[in-house]
Design an enzyme around this catalytic site. Sequence first.
Site, PDB file in Angstrom:
ATOM      1  N   ASP A  97     -48.339 -13.387-104.932  1.00 22.68           N
ATOM      2  CA  ASP A  97     -48.642 -14.695-105.513  1.00 22.68           C
ATOM      3  C   ASP A  97     -48.515 -15.755-104.430  1.00 22.68           C
ATOM      4  O   ASP A  97     -47.816 -15.564-103.433  1.00 22.68           O
ATOM      5  CB  ASP A  97     -47.723 -15.002-106.688  1.00 22.68           C
ATOM      6  CG  ASP A  97     -46.289 -15.268-106.266  1.00 22.68           C
ATOM      7  OD1 ASP A  97     -45.714 -14.392-105.594  1.00 22.68           O
ATOM      8  OD2 ASP A  97     -45.735 -16.343-106.584  1.00 22.68           O
ATOM      9  N   GLU A 161     -43.030 -14.830-106.977  1.00 20.97           N
ATOM     10  CA  GLU A 161     -41.975 -15.345-106.101  1.00 20.97           C
ATOM     11  C   GLU A 161     -42.075 -16.847-105.926  1.00 20.97           C
ATOM     12  O   GLU A 161     -41.065 -17.560-105.932  1.00 20.97           O
ATOM     13  CB  GLU A 161     -42.041 -14.642-104.741  1.00 20.97           C
ATOM     14  CG  GLU A 161     -40.849 -14.897-103.831  1.00 20.97           C
ATOM     15  CD  GLU A 161     -40.937 -16.175-103.010  1.00 20.97           C
ATOM     16  OE1 GLU A 161     -39.902 -16.639-102.520  1.00 20.97           O
ATOM     17  OE2 GLU A 161     -42.069 -16.697-102.864  1.00 20.97           O
TER      18      GLU A 161
END
Length: 459
Positions: A97, A161
Amino acid sequence: MPPRSPQPSPLADAVTDLMPRARTELAELVAFRSVADATQFPKSECEAAAAWIAAALSAEGFRDVAVLDTPDGTQSVYGLLPGPEGAPTVLLYAHYDVQPPLDESAWLSPPFELTERDGRWYGRGAADCKGGLVMHLTALRALKENGGVPVTVKIIAEGSEEQGTGGLERYAEAHPELLAADTVVIGDTGNFRAGLPTVTAMLRGMTLVTVQVDTLRGNLHSGQFGGAAPDALAALIRALDSLRAEDGSTTVDGLRADGSWDGLEYPEDAFCADARVLDGVELTGSGSVADRIWARPAVTVLGIDCPPVIGATPSVQASARAMVSLRVPPGTDAGEATKLLTAHLEAHTPWGARVTVEQCGQGQPFRADTGSPAYAAMAEAMSAAYPGEEMQIAGQGGSIPLCNTLASLYPEAEILLIGLSEPEAQIHAVNESVSPEELRRLSLAEALFLSNYAATRAA
């Protein structure tokens, strides 16, 4: 001492030969707009990136490849590559991500299209941290071409994250056997500067809150009511300003802010260049730069909800909201810091305005044991991958909440942090980039580390 000439080796040659493939795969990964926030980009973009990673692991011979649905609604990807009997297990971590691209018009090339310019590859996630996954794959492929991977490898690619919502942490706590390993290599930090091999031994933790101030039932005409009607935006500004001293130091009531860093120093002129500080603008805080960014708390106002300048009306605002990040060093509990930040904002909001503070993210600080055998193996590997340079140990102001979860679940595991996010990478900013030379050298360093570590454990 002048740098030594690189010594040719089959492993180094293999990594070099793999670089075109690394670029192609990084371009494919960067193309996914995998911001883990469905209000900004479709969830399908993250799901497609996860599927790409799962397919890549399966193609490399990983077993038990799985796309894990984690409690925060995102997906992480897991795979197991068995090594020789009795070999140690190494967990390799990266996240797919990314941060949103911010103002896409400010990018010199499309943020989700890997573009080569001035010897660097530009694109969102190129360094943070899709490049980290490509680094892991490149290192493993080079080893496979030179006798095989000498350890059992687990890979975990996290899907949230950057959002700090803790999906993988909660999943790992519920399935503690999944990520168990002798050593963990977190591929999500970076060298102190390009060309200087560095492991990160300390991470600040983080708490993230939204604060909303309400003063009126609705906006009022500033000419008719201004001067007596309590302005929610002004109250919010006062509260936010109270979080900093005159010199810019962070001042949260009850939170210690006098820590010091005793490792690698960060010269002010180098920091100003890396941070692109404008001429004549002073740095904030006191103490050394390393003290300020690695050993002390730091508050940042990430955003404010209020009327934009264009289209603003002459009104006293009834409500205003901000998102505030507080980074905290090792030795400070992030949960306690959240309580202190909340109490501070409530106490410093003026005029009896109603204030609501809600937490939306949190991660504990982390400090590694740099005296472990894995660090010795990494030092040897990095010196070979960066001839003439010795491995340095630095801190990092950012947070990787999973580190503390892994340290708690597997207290005997050695945890190392490396990666591609050196200062020129400008992660989280527009025009993020990665140095292909850093990718090559760190892929080689990781391959050498896995070989060194296996030999150390076998001795």
